[in-house]
Design a protein around this motif. Sequence first.
Motif, mmCIF file in Angstrom:
data_model
loop_
_atom_site.group_PDB
_atom_site.id
_atom_site.type_symbol
_atom_site.label_atom_id
_atom_site.label_comp_id
_atom_site.label_asym_id
_atom_site.label_seq_id
_atom_site.Cartn_x
_atom_site.Cartn_y
_atom_site.Cartn_z
ATOM 1 N N UNK A 216 -3.597 -16.104 11.756
ATOM 2 C CA UNK A 216 -2.066 -15.965 11.861
ATOM 3 C C UNK A 216 -1.506 -17.395 11.524
ATOM 4 N N UNK A 217 -0.439 -17.226 10.955
ATOM 5 C CA UNK A 217 0.331 -18.334 10.308
ATOM 6 C C UNK A 217 1.296 -19.004 10.966
ATOM 7 N N UNK A 218 2.181 -18.153 11.430
ATOM 8 C CA UNK A 218 3.589 -18.620 12.166
ATOM 9 C C UNK A 218 2.998 -19.199 13.665
ATOM 10 N N UNK A 219 2.179 -18.734 14.337
ATOM 11 C CA UNK A 219 1.755 -19.328 15.674
ATOM 12 C C UNK A 219 1.127 -20.679 15.626
ATOM 13 N N UNK A 220 0.466 -20.780 14.442
ATOM 14 C CA UNK A 220 -0.471 -22.190 14.109
ATOM 15 C C UNK A 220 0.876 -23.079 13.775
ATOM 16 N N UNK A 221 1.672 -22.713 12.976
ATOM 17 C CA UNK A 221 2.827 -23.807 12.539
ATOM 18 C C UNK A 221 3.548 -24.187 13.649
ATOM 19 N N UNK A 222 3.898 -23.205 14.509
ATOM 20 C CA UNK A 222 4.830 -23.585 15.790
ATOM 21 C C UNK A 222 4.087 -24.519 16.777
ATOM 22 N N UNK A 223 2.751 -24.060 16.906
ATOM 23 C CA UNK A 223 1.933 -24.866 17.773
ATOM 24 C C UNK A 223 1.743 -26.206 17.295
ATOM 25 N N UNK A 224 1.653 -26.456 15.787
ATOM 26 C CA UNK A 224 1.237 -27.689 15.157
ATOM 27 C C UNK A 224 2.666 -28.515 15.436
ATOM 28 N N UNK A 225 3.683 -28.021 15.205
ATOM 29 C CA UNK A 225 4.853 -28.791 15.282
ATOM 30 C C UNK A 225 5.206 -29.511 16.906
ATOM 31 N N UNK A 226 4.976 -28.338 17.930
ATOM 32 C CA UNK A 226 4.918 -28.928 19.149
ATOM 33 C C UNK A 226 4.195 -29.851 19.569
ATOM 34 N N UNK A 227 2.925 -30.100 18.958
ATOM 35 C CA UNK A 227 1.997 -30.787 19.451
ATOM 36 C C UNK A 227 2.354 -32.286 18.637
ATOM 37 N N UNK A 228 2.852 -32.255 17.370
ATOM 38 C CA UNK A 228 3.150 -33.138 16.710
ATOM 39 C C UNK A 228 4.495 -34.054 17.306
ATOM 40 N N UNK A 229 5.347 -33.091 17.639
ATOM 41 C CA UNK A 229 6.581 -33.886 18.467
ATOM 42 C C UNK A 229 6.394 -34.455 19.774
ATOM 43 N N UNK A 230 5.646 -33.515 20.334
ATOM 44 C CA UNK A 230 5.133 -34.222 21.672
ATOM 45 C C UNK A 230 4.399 -35.547 21.538
ATOM 46 N N UNK A 231 3.325 -35.462 20.811
ATOM 47 C CA UNK A 231 2.645 -36.739 20.598
ATOM 48 C C UNK A 231 3.624 -38.117 20.287
ATOM 49 N N UNK A 232 4.539 -37.553 19.500
ATOM 50 C CA UNK A 232 5.532 -38.711 18.852
ATOM 51 C C UNK A 232 6.222 -39.239 19.968
ATOM 52 N N UNK A 233 6.565 -38.271 20.849
ATOM 53 C CA UNK A 233 7.709 -38.537 21.937
ATOM 54 C C UNK A 233 6.707 -39.507 23.038
ATOM 55 N N UNK A 234 5.769 -39.031 23.232
ATOM 56 C CA UNK A 234 4.856 -39.720 24.207
ATOM 57 C C UNK A 234 4.467 -41.182 23.753
ATOM 58 N N UNK A 235 4.203 -41.345 22.371
ATOM 59 C CA UNK A 235 3.919 -42.655 21.890
ATOM 60 C C UNK A 235 5.221 -43.723 22.258
ATOM 61 N N UNK A 236 6.260 -43.013 22.290
ATOM 62 C CA UNK A 236 7.467 -44.000 22.293
ATOM 63 C C UNK A 236 7.659 -44.411 23.685
#
Length: 478
Positions: free
Chosen positions: A232-252
């Motif tokens: 599956x492509x779209x579930x992986x893309x959506x999950x990947x971006x949620x993880x990335x944005x959440x990690x970037x916010x937490x590092x701030x």
Amino acid sequence: MSQYTDSAKELLEHIGGKENIAAVTHCATRMRFVLNDPSKANKEKIEAIKLVKGTFTQAGQFQVIIGNEVATFYNEFTKMAGVQETTKDDAKVAAKQNMNFLQRLIAHLADIFTPLIPALVVGGLILGFRNVIGDIKMLEDGTKSLIEVSQFWAGAHAFLWLIGEAIFHFLPVGITWAVARKMGTTPILGIVLGITLVSPQLLNAYGVAGAEEIPVWDFGFAQIDMIGYQAQVIPAILAGFVLAYLERWLRKVVPNSISMIVVPFFALVPTVLIAHTVLGPIGWQIGSFISDVVYSGLTSAFGWIFAAIFGFAYAPLVITGLHHMTNAIDLQLMSELGGTNLWPMIALSNIAQGSAVLSMIYINRKNEEEKQVSVPATISCYLGVTEPAMFGINLKYGFPFLAAMLGSMAAAVISVASGVMANSIGVGGLPGILSIQPQHMLTFAIAMLVAIVVPFLLTIVFSKTNMGRNAFKRFGAR
């Protein structure tokens, strides 16, 4: 003085000078400029430089085709111009200043799928080879396949599935890694997230439809279906971006002293939970809807119209970069239907562009200088890489590009009208026949012949008349 000094000076002058260069890098054959003011670049004079094979603009970058000597030329250019070397990633970031919202969206998709292309090509070749030895009845009067009469090839057939499954069934792992890499977050967290989407403890995505009972995680007050998202492509893309944005916010917001412990935990655990409760089901439905619309359109009574439009327009999509969107659609079709009827048309478009260049080699057979561009361009095009052919020859003259589009359109109609399906993507051009399902290989071979002959003949006809040139100009290409 280097042999490239004069060409470098000319390019610097016609590009708008040092002050107009925001960033510059190079790839295998092209210089990639991010310009502060793209209008200052004089395309006509740049293309008149002897070393230059052509120019085009894509993803906010002004690209100058040099050829195999681009690395040496790039070093001479940056030294002479006094500009700093730039990485490809830095150039992509700088290029965003020249991109609108849609272009940025397409660039994001390209950044996700481009690192995966080598694996997809390998996977496509492997599945294609398995088609040949496992499904084609070529022995004992057409009654048995190679694996049915040879234990060696039977073992090879089974062994190669190990790689094919790793690439396509576990594709979400590659996608979530690519998203993390692109967003500048932690790649290993992306890999772990992808594994949680395809873990063996989950019900395989391919078995959901026939499952009598779906296992669940039972939390007492709530239950979550234990469904995998293999291929599956779209579930992986959506999950990947949620993880990335959440990690970037937490590092701030998290102090550096505890970020090593806190950030990975509070980025990964919530994302996995959200992926299996919200993003996965929604992404699956979106992907299914897209694949159903595309497949229904291509298999309907009017499918030939869609095929004609796609076959004619695919090459212009490559120029704009919009063709990267088809990767996600192809992969979604494969996961939902076990094959794709879109990829065969892409392979045929590759062939058509190469055939137009082949015709130009015949027309300009006495032009030894042009052969240095056209011959390698034809070979790479027939192997699935179209940019040297399109930008180096076909768009330069105009009418070969139109001839290739028309040949691609005719071949695409034959492919879709005959129900041709590919098992995999990644293998373009002439080798693309290896990715075609065995029962459709003969029909696809006929479509390939059309993609070779029609552009070749049309290019010759257009070269002897003004019809092709005038038609191409009406499309506003030049």
